[in-house]
Design an enzyme around this catalytic site. Structure first.
Site, mmCIF file in Angstrom:
data_model
loop_
_atom_site.group_PDB
_atom_site.id
_atom_site.type_symbol
_atom_site.label_atom_id
_atom_site.label_comp_id
_atom_site.label_asym_id
_atom_site.label_seq_id
_atom_site.Cartn_x
_atom_site.Cartn_y
_atom_site.Cartn_z
ATOM 1 N N PHE A 2 45.408 45.899 42.657
ATOM 2 C CA PHE A 2 44.940 45.843 41.275
ATOM 3 C C PHE A 2 43.465 46.188 41.183
ATOM 4 O O PHE A 2 42.635 45.611 41.908
ATOM 5 C CB PHE A 2 45.113 44.434 40.694
ATOM 6 C CG PHE A 2 46.457 44.155 40.086
ATOM 7 C CD1 PHE A 2 46.720 44.475 38.766
ATOM 8 C CD2 PHE A 2 47.449 43.550 40.839
ATOM 9 C CE1 PHE A 2 47.950 44.205 38.195
ATOM 10 C CE2 PHE A 2 48.687 43.268 40.284
ATOM 11 C CZ PHE A 2 48.944 43.593 38.956
ATOM 12 N N ASP A 3 43.124 47.100 40.299
ATOM 13 C CA ASP A 3 41.736 47.254 39.889
ATOM 14 C C ASP A 3 41.348 45.977 39.145
ATOM 15 O O ASP A 3 42.216 45.233 38.676
ATOM 16 C CB ASP A 3 41.612 48.477 38.974
ATOM 17 C CG ASP A 3 40.215 48.634 38.402
ATOM 18 O OD1 ASP A 3 39.244 48.577 39.178
ATOM 19 O OD2 ASP A 3 40.104 48.788 37.171
ATOM 20 N N LEU A 4 40.043 45.714 39.022
ATOM 21 C CA LEU A 4 39.595 44.488 38.362
ATOM 22 C C LEU A 4 39.143 44.735 36.926
ATOM 23 O O LEU A 4 39.675 44.170 35.977
ATOM 24 C CB LEU A 4 38.459 43.849 39.166
ATOM 25 C CG LEU A 4 38.012 42.460 38.710
ATOM 26 C CD1 LEU A 4 39.138 41.447 38.831
ATOM 27 C CD2 LEU A 4 36.795 42.003 39.522
ATOM 28 N N ASP A 5 38.146 45.621 36.757
ATOM 29 C CA ASP A 5 37.527 45.804 35.444
ATOM 30 C C ASP A 5 38.415 46.589 34.495
ATOM 31 O O ASP A 5 38.844 47.709 34.800
ATOM 32 C CB ASP A 5 36.175 46.509 35.590
ATOM 33 C CG ASP A 5 35.162 45.620 36.286
ATOM 34 O OD1 ASP A 5 35.216 44.392 36.081
ATOM 35 O OD2 ASP A 5 34.314 46.144 37.033
ATOM 36 N N ASP A 45 43.064 51.109 35.332
ATOM 37 C CA ASP A 45 42.829 51.754 34.035
ATOM 38 C C ASP A 45 42.158 53.109 34.149
ATOM 39 O O ASP A 45 42.161 53.885 33.198
ATOM 40 C CB ASP A 45 41.955 50.856 33.150
ATOM 41 C CG ASP A 45 40.530 50.771 33.660
ATOM 42 O OD1 ASP A 45 40.336 50.260 34.784
ATOM 43 O OD2 ASP A 45 39.607 51.232 32.957
#
Length: 227
Positions: free
Chosen positions: A7-10, A179
């Protein structure tokens, strides 16, 4: 069969746009600068441009931290130290968090079945603070922050360093969710893993490039998709 989720965070798990606006407002207030919606909007666009240059290897992280404020202050004819404002901004940015809708519930559910890792280009001190305040580390097997890894997404080297620290990883069983088309989706393609583009309705495009394997507009959609 998918067993490992990156997972990306931002703006994937945590709402960076809200955190950015809050931290920027506080840092500019400290410098006695009146903040306007126009200024916040311009900073967001300037900042994104600088991070794209970082992804392309055309700028260092330290340059990004200062240059975005220099450009903003030049545009709005502000005569204060960009270095000081940048320092305060980093402090405020790491002090809190805002969740993307459904993030906690989705992580809790997915962690029962999948190995979950965070992969982020964010600044080390900021991401450590936000991960701590959010309390999501209990759902994670690991966190890979580019400043520690020594490479940035979307480089192959970044993912190779991450993969080397994930036990028994198989690329065919791994997917990245993020995203950013240029960072997360391109990075996943460079690394040879499946990609899921998470985006809000306002970020929809008919011809995303690079093209992800899948796309979702709600994190909760992952619960059915991964089944």
């Amino acid at each position: 069969m998918i067993d490992t989720l990156l997972f990306d965070l931002d703006n994937t798990l945590l709402d960076f746009d809200k955190a950015e606006a809050h931290a920027l407002t506080k840092a500019l207030d400290d410098a006695r600068i009146s903040v306007t919606d126009e200024m916040l909007g311009r900073y967001n666009k300037i900042n994104l441009t600088q991070w794209k240059l970082l992804e392309q290897g055309k700028m260092t992280r330290d340059e990004v931290k200062i240059r975005r404020f220099k450009l903003l202050f030049q545009e709005f004819h502000i005569k204060v130290s960009p270095e000081k404002v940048a320092s305060n901004y980093q402090i405020y940015l790491g002090q809190g968090h805002y969740f993307i809708e459904g993030a906690q519930e989705v992580l809790e559910q997915l962690s029962k079945k999948y190995r979950i890792y965070v992969v982020t280009n964010g600044t080390l001190s900021v991401q450590i603070g936000r991960l701590k305040s959010s309390g999501i580390k209990k759902y994670l097997q690991g966190v890979f922050i580019s400043e520690e890894i020594g490479y940035n997404k979307p480089s192959v080297e970044y993912f190779e360093k991450c993969f080397a620290q994930i036990p028994h990883l198989k690329k065919e069983n791994t997917v990245i969710i993020g995203d950013s088309l240029s960072s997360d989706i391109q990075g996943g393609k460079n690394a040879g893993i499946k990609t899921i583009w998470f985006h809000r309705p306002q970020d929809q495009t008919d011809d995303p490039k690079p093209r992800p394997d899948y796309e979702i507009q709600s994190l909760k959609s992952l619960l059915d998709m991964l089944e």
